[in-house]
Design an enzyme around this catalytic site. Structure first.
Site, PDB file in Angstrom:
ATOM      1  N   ASP A   1       1.051  -1.138  -0.349  1.00  0.00           N
ATOM      2  CA  ASP A   1      -0.317   0.050   0.455  1.00  0.00           C
ATOM      3  C   ASP A   1       1.219   1.720   0.224  1.00  0.00           C
ATOM      4  O   ASP A   1       0.617   2.335  -0.719  1.00  0.00           O
ATOM      5  CB  ASP A   1      -0.894  -0.337   1.343  1.00  0.00           C
ATOM      6  CG  ASP A   1      -2.336  -1.327   2.210  1.00  0.00           C
ATOM      7  OD1 ASP A   1      -2.753  -1.711   0.453  1.00  0.00           O
ATOM      8  OD2 ASP A   1      -1.682  -2.032   2.664  1.00  0.00           O
TER       9      ASP A   1
ATOM     10  N   HIS B   1      -4.252  -3.158   5.996  1.00  0.00           N
ATOM     11  CA  HIS B   1      -4.363  -3.679   4.741  1.00  0.00           C
ATOM     12  C   HIS B   1      -6.179  -4.211   4.158  1.00  0.00           C
ATOM     13  O   HIS B   1      -6.038  -5.097   4.521  1.00  0.00           O
ATOM     14  CB  HIS B   1      -3.330  -4.599   4.417  1.00  0.00           C
ATOM     15  CG  HIS B   1      -3.724  -4.978   3.406  1.00  0.00           C
ATOM     16  ND1 HIS B   1      -3.033  -4.397   2.344  1.00  0.00           N
ATOM     17  CD2 HIS B   1      -4.221  -6.516   2.595  1.00  0.00           C
ATOM     18  CE1 HIS B   1      -3.226  -5.460   1.293  1.00  0.00           C
ATOM     19  NE2 HIS B   1      -3.490  -6.523   1.192  1.00  0.00           N
TER      20      HIS B   1
HETATM   21  P1  NAX Z   1      -2.519 -17.949  -3.506  1.00  0.00           P
HETATM   22  O1  NAX Z   1      -3.986 -18.704  -3.655  1.00  0.00           O
HETATM   23  O2  NAX Z   1      -1.531 -18.497  -5.428  1.00  0.00           O
HETATM   24  O3  NAX Z   1      -1.853 -19.255  -3.257  1.00  0.00           O
HETATM   25  C1  NAX Z   1      -1.725 -18.861  -1.612  1.00  0.00           C
HETATM   26  C2  NAX Z   1      -0.967 -20.267  -1.316  1.00  0.00           C
HETATM   27  O4  NAX Z   1      -1.247 -20.854  -0.152  1.00  0.00           O
HETATM   28  C3  NAX Z   1      -1.691 -21.750  -1.853  1.00  0.00           C
HETATM   29  O5  NAX Z   1      -0.600 -22.359  -2.771  1.00  0.00           O
HETATM   30  C4  NAX Z   1      -2.113 -22.661  -0.682  1.00  0.00           C
HETATM   31  O6  NAX Z   1      -2.599 -23.871  -1.313  1.00  0.00           O
HETATM   32  C5  NAX Z   1      -1.666 -22.389   0.337  1.00  0.00           C
HETATM   33  N1  NAX Z   1      -2.535 -22.410   1.644  1.00  0.00           N
HETATM   34  C6  NAX Z   1      -3.489 -22.270   1.816  1.00  0.00           C
HETATM   35  N2  NAX Z   1      -3.224 -21.990   3.086  1.00  0.00           N
HETATM   36  C7  NAX Z   1      -2.437 -22.036   3.326  1.00  0.00           C
HETATM   37  C8  NAX Z   1      -1.931 -23.603   4.860  1.00  0.00           C
HETATM   38  N3  NAX Z   1      -2.834 -23.317   6.184  1.00  0.00           N
HETATM   39  N4  NAX Z   1      -0.633 -23.857   5.231  1.00  0.00           N
HETATM   40  C9  NAX Z   1       0.309 -23.039   4.273  1.00  0.00           C
HETATM   41  N5  NAX Z   1       0.077 -22.956   2.942  1.00  0.00           N
HETATM   42  C10 NAX Z   1      -1.186 -22.148   2.434  1.00  0.00           C
HETATM   43  O7  NAX Z   1      -2.437 -16.531  -2.780  1.00  0.00           O
HETATM   44  P2  NAX Z   1      -1.194 -15.175  -3.601  1.00  0.00           P
HETATM   45  O8  NAX Z   1      -2.100 -14.717  -4.339  1.00  0.00           O
HETATM   46  O9  NAX Z   1       0.301 -16.109  -3.854  1.00  0.00           O
HETATM   47  O10 NAX Z   1      -1.795 -14.497  -2.265  1.00  0.00           O
HETATM   48  C11 NAX Z   1      -1.732 -15.296  -0.752  1.00  0.00           C
HETATM   49  C12 NAX Z   1      -2.434 -14.839   0.059  1.00  0.00           C
HETATM   50  O11 NAX Z   1      -1.580 -12.553   0.473  1.00  0.00           O
HETATM   51  C13 NAX Z   1      -3.592 -14.029   0.627  1.00  0.00           C
HETATM   52  O12 NAX Z   1      -4.342 -14.241   1.184  1.00  0.00           O
HETATM   53  C14 NAX Z   1      -4.284 -12.500  -1.007  1.00  0.00           C
HETATM   54  O13 NAX Z   1      -5.273 -11.751   0.180  1.00  0.00           O
HETATM   55  C15 NAX Z   1      -2.600 -11.872   0.581  1.00  0.00           C
HETATM   56  N6  NAX Z   1      -2.377 -10.895   0.271  1.00  0.00           N
HETATM   57  C16 NAX Z   1      -1.629  -9.727   0.539  1.00  0.00           C
HETATM   58  C17 NAX Z   1      -1.855  -8.828   0.641  1.00  0.00           C
HETATM   59  C18 NAX Z   1      -0.542  -7.645   1.780  1.00  0.00           C
HETATM   60  O14 NAX Z   1       0.055  -6.613   1.188  1.00  0.00           O
HETATM   61  N7  NAX Z   1      -1.074  -7.704   3.044  1.00  0.00           N
HETATM   62  C19 NAX Z   1      -1.186  -8.221  -1.548  1.00  0.00           C
HETATM   63  C20 NAX Z   1      -1.518  -9.692  -2.039  1.00  0.00           C
HETATM   64  C21 NAX Z   1      -2.464 -10.856  -1.825  1.00  0.00           C
HETATM   65  O15 NAX Z   1      -3.714 -10.087  -1.976  1.00  0.00           O
END
Ligand code: NAX
Length: 334
Positions: free
Chosen positions: A159, A187
């Site tokens: 952000d 966020h």
């Molecule tokens: P993806 O869905 O591509 O990848 C997430 C991964 O996490 C998957 O491989 C899934 O199997 C894994 N996962 C789920 N549960 C798990 C667990 N218990 N232990 C280990 N791994 C687990 O998502 P992606 O685009 O990589 O985003 C990941 C997260 O970042 C989301 O929650 C998203 O909302 C968040 N974000 C946060 C941001 C921030 O600024 N704080 C910005 C970017 C993003 O939107």
């Protein structure tokens, strides 16, 4: 060369993981002389995907990368780690209410907090990225009482970078000329992007951003809305959420936490609100401007004047965080 640093990335088979791992393993975050052992944690069904990521990391033939472990077991993934980058989270599914999303994530971050408490180094630095990032960080911290609370942070640097980029393109300067943009709070779309204390360097001279922009109405309306809604705008265009920019922001957050912020400048990080100088309630993970020392300790920047406009926005995002905390802690007890 120093001893290898153990870094775990959760959600390592996901899209942010794919953009992030190369930079971490190459030395962009912890320096060009710091060997790395990478622990990649994801869920069982993703282990075959993770295998491909491991192969690619091997094929990069990176000199600093000493070992790569892929696992679905948090007790293995967090073992003796120095740094934990918690990206994996439960995504919001169609029709899912906020409270259900919070409850699903509480289960994940409770388990990971407990594992961190048991097997990570007591000095571990944790950054939570997976949403709702602030509240997930709070839950992780709650279940890892043997680790200092200030070691739990969440990512709001994306952000901050978005705010910085909006200002630099408005002023027609390169991005590095704009400093000290602040993200207050959550966020989420209630975050308060604030550039009233930010500086732009034009022709070698530091100027307050509001003075350079000369458009208070734009700063109070369009600018704030653009930053607050940027994540949604990326999803609309790309049909996928931000990954490249999120990975870059994670690197920025961790590098500054590891090596310290420059001079008198600050960066935004979601950190425990306890004892903060801005009257935000204790017991939240709230994004503040912080200065980091080279020994990794940080302090919330104090003494910034807060006008009525800011106060209202800072309190609104705090209120949302209190509601999230209450829902999450209720789910912890359920
Ligand atoms: P993806 O869905 O591509 O990848 C997430 C991964 O996490 C998957 O491989 C899934 O199997 C894994 N996962 C789920 N549960 C798990 C667990 N218990 N232990 C280990 N791994 C687990 O998502 P992606 O685009 O990589 O985003 C990941 C997260 O970042 C989301 O929650 C998203 O909302 C968040 N974000 C946060 C941001 C921030 O600024 N704080 C910005 C970017 C993003 O939107």
């Amino acid at each position: 060369m120093s001893e290898a640093l153990r870094v775990v990335v959760t959600g390592a088979a996901g899209q942010i993981g794919y953009s992030l791992l190369y930079s971490v393993a190459k030395g962009d975050v912890f320096g060009a002389n710091q060997p790395i052992e990478l622990l990649l944690l994801d869920i069982q069904p993703m282990l075959s995907v993770l295998e491909g990521v491991v192969m690619e990391l091997q094929d990069c033939a990176l000199p600093l990368l000493r070992e790569v472990v892929a696992t679905a077991d948090p007790m293995v993934g967090f073992k003796d780690v120095d740094v934990a980058i918690l990206v994996g989270a439960m995504p919001r599914k169609e029709g899912m209410e906020r409270k259900d999303l919070l409850a699903a994530n509480v289960r994940i971050f409770m388990t990971q907090g407990q594992a961190i408490d048991k097997v990570a180094k007591k000095t571990v630095k944790v950054v939570v990225v997976g949403n709702p990032a602030n509240t997930n960080a709070l839950v992780t911290r709650k279940y890892a009482p043997s680790i200092p609370p200030q070691n739990f942070t969440c990512l709001t640097r994306l952000d901050q970078n978005r705010a910085q980029a909006q200002i630099s393109s408005r002023l027609g300067v390169s991005h590095d000329k704009v400093r000290n943009c602040i993200i207050w709070g959550n966020h989420s779309s209630t975050q308060f992007p604030d550039v009233r204390h930010a500086i732009v360097n034009i022709d070698g001279k530091d100027i307050p951003v509001p003075e350079a922009v000369k458009d208070d109405s734009w700063l109070k309306n369009e600018f704030i809305k653009t930053v607050q809604q940027r994540g949604g705008a990326v999803i609309k265009a790309r049909k996928l959420s931000s990954a490249m920019s999120a990975a870059k922001a994670i690197c920025d957050h961790m590098r500054d936490w590891w090596f310290g912020t420059k001079g008198n400048d600050w960066v935004s990080m979601g950190v425990p609100s306890d004892g903060n100088p801005y009257g935000i309630p204790d017991g939240l993970v709230y994004s503040f401007p912080v200065r980091v020392k080279p020994d990794h300790s940080y302090e919330i920047v104090s003494g910034l004047p807060i006008d009525d406009f800011s106060r209202e926005k800072m309190d609104a995002t705090a209120k949302e965080l209190q509601e999230e905390r209450d829902m999450a802690f209720a789910a912890c007890e359920a």
